[in-house]
Design an enzyme around this catalytic site. Sequence first.
Site, PDB file in Angstrom:
ATOM      1  N   CYS A 167       0.865  -1.184   0.000  1.00  0.00           N
ATOM      2  CA  CYS A 167       0.000   0.000   0.000  1.00  0.00           C
ATOM      3  C   CYS A 167       0.905   1.239   0.000  1.00  0.00           C
ATOM      4  O   CYS A 167       2.063   1.152  -0.422  1.00  0.00           O
ATOM      5  CB  CYS A 167      -0.973  -0.025   1.179  1.00  0.00           C
ATOM      6  SG  CYS A 167      -0.188  -0.008   2.811  1.00  0.00           S
TER       7      CYS A 167
ATOM      8  N   CYS B 148      -1.467   0.670   7.392  1.00  0.00           N
ATOM      9  CA  CYS B 148      -2.913   0.364   7.507  1.00  0.00           C
ATOM     10  C   CYS B 148      -3.312  -0.835   6.647  1.00  0.00           C
ATOM     11  O   CYS B 148      -3.560  -1.928   7.161  1.00  0.00           O
ATOM     12  CB  CYS B 148      -3.757   1.579   7.117  1.00  0.00           C
ATOM     13  SG  CYS B 148      -3.501   3.031   8.159  1.00  0.00           S
ATOM     14  N   ARG B 149      -3.389  -0.638   5.328  1.00  0.00           N
ATOM     15  CA  ARG B 149      -3.983  -1.676   4.485  1.00  0.00           C
ATOM     16  C   ARG B 149      -3.085  -2.893   4.283  1.00  0.00           C
ATOM     17  O   ARG B 149      -3.539  -4.033   4.460  1.00  0.00           O
ATOM     18  CB  ARG B 149      -4.362  -1.075   3.115  1.00  0.00           C
ATOM     19  CG  ARG B 149      -5.490  -0.070   3.204  1.00  0.00           C
ATOM     20  CD  ARG B 149      -5.605   0.743   1.937  1.00  0.00           C
ATOM     21  NE  ARG B 149      -4.441   1.619   1.749  1.00  0.00           N
ATOM     22  CZ  ARG B 149      -4.193   2.340   0.678  1.00  0.00           C
ATOM     23  NH1 ARG B 149      -5.039   2.273  -0.339  1.00  0.00           N
ATOM     24  NH2 ARG B 149      -3.136   3.115   0.609  1.00  0.00           N
ATOM     25  N   SER B 150      -1.814  -2.673   3.885  1.00  0.00           N
ATOM     26  CA  SER B 150      -0.992  -3.858   3.589  1.00  0.00           C
ATOM     27  C   SER B 150      -0.614  -4.658   4.841  1.00  0.00           C
ATOM     28  O   SER B 150      -0.563  -5.896   4.753  1.00  0.00           O
ATOM     29  CB  SER B 150       0.234  -3.512   2.730  1.00  0.00           C
ATOM     30  OG  SER B 150       1.087  -2.611   3.350  1.00  0.00           O
TER      31      SER B 150
ATOM     32  N   ASP C 162      -8.102   3.836   1.105  1.00  0.00           N
ATOM     33  CA  ASP C 162      -7.180   4.275   2.151  1.00  0.00           C
ATOM     34  C   ASP C 162      -7.985   4.760   3.358  1.00  0.00           C
ATOM     35  O   ASP C 162      -8.740   5.732   3.247  1.00  0.00           O
ATOM     36  CB  ASP C 162      -6.335   5.420   1.556  1.00  0.00           C
ATOM     37  CG  ASP C 162      -5.299   5.948   2.512  1.00  0.00           C
ATOM     38  OD1 ASP C 162      -5.332   5.588   3.697  1.00  0.00           O
ATOM     39  OD2 ASP C 162      -4.464   6.743   2.052  1.00  0.00           O
TER      40      ASP C 162
ATOM     41  N   ASN D 223       2.301   1.390   4.398  1.00  0.00           N
ATOM     42  CA  ASN D 223       2.572   0.099   5.067  1.00  0.00           C
ATOM     43  C   ASN D 223       2.268   0.159   6.557  1.00  0.00           C
ATOM     44  O   ASN D 223       2.903  -0.512   7.363  1.00  0.00           O
ATOM     45  CB  ASN D 223       4.028  -0.356   4.817  1.00  0.00           C
ATOM     46  CG  ASN D 223       4.313  -1.808   5.193  1.00  0.00           C
ATOM     47  OD1 ASN D 223       5.441  -2.133   5.574  1.00  0.00           O
ATOM     48  ND2 ASN D 223       3.337  -2.675   5.125  1.00  0.00           N
TER      49      ASN D 223
HETATM   50  P1  4NP Z   1      -1.778   2.794   4.149  1.00  0.00           P
HETATM   51  O1  4NP Z   1      -2.441   4.129   4.722  1.00  0.00           O
HETATM   52  O2  4NP Z   1      -1.220   3.161   2.786  1.00  0.00           O
HETATM   53  O3  4NP Z   1      -2.936   1.865   4.057  1.00  0.00           O
HETATM   54  O4  4NP Z   1      -0.725   2.376   5.130  1.00  0.00           O
HETATM   55  C1  4NP Z   1      -1.783   5.352   4.839  1.00  0.00           C
HETATM   56  C2  4NP Z   1      -0.915   5.561   5.884  1.00  0.00           C
HETATM   57  C3  4NP Z   1      -0.296   6.779   6.043  1.00  0.00           C
HETATM   58  C4  4NP Z   1      -0.546   7.792   5.134  1.00  0.00           C
HETATM   59  C5  4NP Z   1      -1.418   7.581   4.076  1.00  0.00           C
HETATM   60  C6  4NP Z   1      -2.017   6.352   3.929  1.00  0.00           C
HETATM   61  N1  4NP Z   1       0.071   9.063   5.308  1.00  0.00           N
HETATM   62  O5  4NP Z   1      -0.314   9.993   4.572  1.00  0.00           O
HETATM   63  O6  4NP Z   1       0.953   9.192   6.157  1.00  0.00           O
END
Ligand code: 4NP
Length: 158
Positions: free
Chosen positions: A10, A15-17, A126, A13
Amino acid sequence: MKSQKVLFVCLGNICRSPTAHGVFEQLVEQRALAQRIAVDSAGTANWHAGKAPDSRSMQAARKRGYELNALRARQARVQDFDEFDVILAMDNNNLQDLRELCPSHFTGHLGLFLDFAKDGETEVPDPYHGGEEGFERVLDLVEDASEGLLAFLLDQQS
Ligand code: 4NP
């Protein structure tokens, strides 16, 4: 018996992955397939490298019986295409970034994780800037696609 390595990717790294990593790894362990299928996750960005998953992801996952607290974020790297057989993006932006990183000699599978889902969604949204329901939705989508992914891998191994 052939073994396969799967990488979930993602943006951050956190939340989703990591959710996909924890859910899919538990499924693999429950089916006694850990000798044949290895699982990891990474982010296209390096912002959260070394950090544990987002506490909201960990809490939502824990309520469904998945433990994510040992996972640590890292950035996806070009060597991942030599190490992993199957690289799965959570959304189209992640997939585009991975395609740019992908060496021309890569012969594995690079695609969207939700290509393996029964639910009609194509991207895992996201959840980072939203509410609790976004984290539940991530889990719903990941649980659905994990079953389809496992069937795909077992078919490739047979
Ligand atoms: P992820 O979510 O891609 O599912 O881990 C996010 C985590 C952090 C951020 C964006 C999306 N950020 O903007 O810091």
